[in-house]
Enzyme design. Structure first.
Site, PDB file in Angstrom:
ATOM      1  N   SER A  52      95.841  -4.840 148.477  1.00  0.00           N
ATOM      2  CA  SER A  52      95.965  -3.812 146.624  1.00  0.00           C
ATOM      3  C   SER A  52      96.266  -5.091 146.299  1.00  0.00           C
ATOM      4  O   SER A  52      97.373  -5.667 146.454  1.00  0.00           O
ATOM      5  CB  SER A  52      96.517  -2.685 146.252  1.00  0.00           C
TER       6      SER A  52
ATOM      7  N   LYS B 264      95.506   3.339 151.361  1.00  0.00           N
ATOM      8  CA  LYS B 264      95.061   2.757 150.009  1.00  0.00           C
ATOM      9  C   LYS B 264      94.034   3.791 149.451  1.00  0.00           C
ATOM     10  O   LYS B 264      94.441   3.332 148.843  1.00  0.00           O
ATOM     11  CB  LYS B 264      94.299   1.536 150.813  1.00  0.00           C
TER      12      LYS B 264
ATOM     13  N   HIS C 175      96.209   5.530 147.143  1.00  0.00           N
ATOM     14  CA  HIS C 175      96.641   4.663 146.435  1.00  0.00           C
ATOM     15  C   HIS C 175      95.824   4.750 145.167  1.00  0.00           C
ATOM     16  O   HIS C 175      96.044   4.627 144.405  1.00  0.00           O
ATOM     17  CB  HIS C 175      97.538   2.891 146.851  1.00  0.00           C
ATOM     18  N   ASN C 176      94.241   4.347 145.782  1.00  0.00           N
ATOM     19  CA  ASN C 176      93.317   4.316 145.074  1.00  0.00           C
ATOM     20  C   ASN C 176      92.978   5.503 143.749  1.00  0.00           C
ATOM     21  O   ASN C 176      92.422   5.298 142.798  1.00  0.00           O
ATOM     22  CB  ASN C 176      91.865   3.656 145.041  1.00  0.00           C
TER      23      ASN C 176
ATOM     24  N   GLU D 163      95.018   5.731 141.499  1.00  0.00           N
ATOM     25  CA  GLU D 163      95.505   4.632 140.795  1.00  0.00           C
ATOM     26  C   GLU D 163      93.947   4.992 139.689  1.00  0.00           C
ATOM     27  O   GLU D 163      94.295   4.926 138.064  1.00  0.00           O
ATOM     28  CB  GLU D 163      94.598   3.480 141.140  1.00  0.00           C
TER      29      GLU D 163
END
Length: 512
Positions: free
Chosen positions: A140, A212, A215-216, A219
């Site tokens: 990232s 991840k 995480h996205n 986001e």
């Protein structure tokens, strides 16, 4: 196209020299590694080597062009270590099969750094076992992070990690171990050497890409929340983009300090070179997405994790795609009567909106960590949430000062079931929630959609409720489908059913 031939074997093979791949390769070179490079598009390899030569002042070559997979393997020290930066899906398997054809060995390591779906990584590890060691690492930080220090989420064979660890610790973003703030350098050839690296071993293969993915998802939620704040300032106060940018910059000095807040202000300050209008006013309001937010929402549904703000952020992007329908609807569907906040209430509204954004952000992160917790238990991963929060403090898109508080919460209590229950966050939401509620009420009255912000509040209110109307829901389900229910005055797990069709409606326990 190749650089001067160098008989010294390279440390790392790199396949895929697109924007991300090229920048990771240059980052590796900055940290003292010689890189053998291959791409199906030879011009991308040539461009990477040319940039490397320009940045190093035509010094000793650090990147070396290879024309085939066989040549790539021949240029590497053994056992081979190869990093892939290719599109997720079939291209990853294509490269893996070509490496097998070229003679890759069982103790060689292939690291997938693309945006792969985590379940694909699990299947690949099984598929290529015995042929080579397949290892997955989520990256990232975008192209700048890749070049000067990304956040890395590696997962796979523990033995492979012992070989990869020093490399990834070298190229990762760094934070000050005392303040938790990023230590940044954007000068080629001079990487940051000191500080805590934003890379940590996540767990078995696939775990890193799952983290991840979450995480996205966070986001998506964070971006949508900022956009809803922008929408309220624009339509509720009739502020122009530069005025809103100034407010965002002010917020970025405090609790809301983050990369996303910083770049939002920059976007709002930018003027269009062609028309002179604010750039944001000439950008089509139709959001794109690459799928990772949707993957997060689907994963949350699969494991029964209520990631409502993340899911609403995905839906908000989907709704934005109905541009023509929205234009038509805007001419037919009526607005509420009250459409503006009064001048006298302007400053109070801005302060309340700041607090609402902060509380909503806490809930979005709580939802993401709750999803990881449920998945960790389901898959036996033993995820280190303090460690995950720490590697997100720099290098990645959701990097923010706020993450230090999350890391502190999990370091104090590694059995924390929900971020909302940490004493710090209990106090924070207790302090700011009235402004949060007022903002949602104002948004509803003036007709500005705040789906992510309001869903965050609903999540908070539902989570803090000792009793929810799911008792009525279970009664409904038992009535029409004999789905049974538990009783609050009986042992957990014991099922009961009412025979709704009979006079007197007898109730009886169901044998398990």
């Amino acid at each position: 196209m190749s650089s001067t031939v160098n008989n010294t074997l390279c440390d790392i093979g790199f396949i895929g020299l697109g924007v991300m791949g090229k920048n990771i390769a240059l980052n590796l070179a900055d940290n003292g590694y010689k890189i053998a490079c291959f791409d199906l598009d030879a011009d991308k390899v040539a461009a990477a080597i040319e940039q490397d030569q320009e940045e190093t002042g035509k010094g000793e070559p650090r990147l070396f062009a290879c024309r085939s997979y066989t040549e790539l393997l021949g240029r590497l020290k053994t056992p081979h270590l190869i990093i892939l930066s290719v599109p997720a899906g079939e291209p990853v398997d294509h490269v893996c099969h070509r490496l097998i054809d070229a003679g890759i060995e069982p103790d060689d390591i292939v690291i997938d750094t693309g945006n792969s779906l985590w379940t694909d990584s699990v299947e690949r590890e099984k598929q290529y076992r015995g042929k080579f060691i397949f290892f997955s690492t989520a990256v990232s930080g975008g192209e700048v992070g890749a070049r000067f220090g990304p956040s890395l989420m590696p997962s796979g064979d523990p033995y492979a990690w012992t070989r990869i660890e020093p490399i990834f610790y070298a190229i990762a973003a760094k934070v000050d171990p005392v303040t938790g703030k990023p230590i940044e350098s954007y000068e080629p050839g001079k990487p940051v050497k000191e500080g805590e690296p934003c890379a940590t071993y996540i767990g078995p293969v696939g775990a890193g890409h799952f983290v991840k993915m979450v995480h996205n998802g966070i986001e998506y939620a964070d971006m949508q929340l900022i956009c809803e704040a922008y929408h309220l300032l624009r339509d509720g106060l009739s502020l122009n983009p530069k005025e809103i940018a100034a407010i965002f910059r002010d917020w970025n000095q405090g609790l809301l300090n983050s990369y996303l807040m910083e770049i939002s202000a920059e976007v709002l300050e930018e003027d269009d070179a062609e028309t002179g209008k604010p750039l944001v006013d000439v950008i089509m309001d139709r959001a794109g997405q690459k799928g990772t937010g949707r993957w997060t929402a689907v994963s949350a549904l699969d494991v029964g994790s209520p990631a409502t703000s993340i899911t609403q952020a995905v839906f908000a992007r989907s709704l934005s795609s109905f541009k023509q329908e929205r234009v038509a609807a805007s001419k037919v569907l009526q607005k509420p009567e009250a459409t503006l906040i009064s001048e006298a209430d302007k400053q109070a509204f801005i302060i309340a909106l700041r607090d609402a954004l902060y509380c909503s952000k806490i809930c979005a992160y709580a939802q993401g960590f709750q999803l990881m917790d449920i998945a960790s238990k389901e898959h036996g991963w033993s995820l280190d949430f303090a460690g995950i929060a720490k590697i997100w403090r720099a290098g990645c898109i959701i990097r923010a000062v706020f993450l230090q508080s999350i890391a502190n919460a999990y370091e104090k209590n590694d059995g924390l079931t929900n971020l909302l229950l940490d004493p710090f966050f209990v106090e924070q939401i207790g302090q700011y929630q009235q402004n949060w509620r007022k903002t949602i009420a104002d948004a509803v009255l003036i007709g500005v959609p705040v789906s992510a912000m309001s869903s965050a509040l609903h999540y908070y209110d539902a989570y803090r409720s000792e009793t929810l109307p799911a008792n009525l829901l279970q009664g409904q389900r038992d009535f029409f489908g004999a789905h049974t229910f538990e009783r609050v005055d009986k042992a957990p797990g014991k099922k009961y059913h009412v025979d709704w069709s009979k006079p007197g409606r007898p109730q009886y326990p169901i044998k398990s």
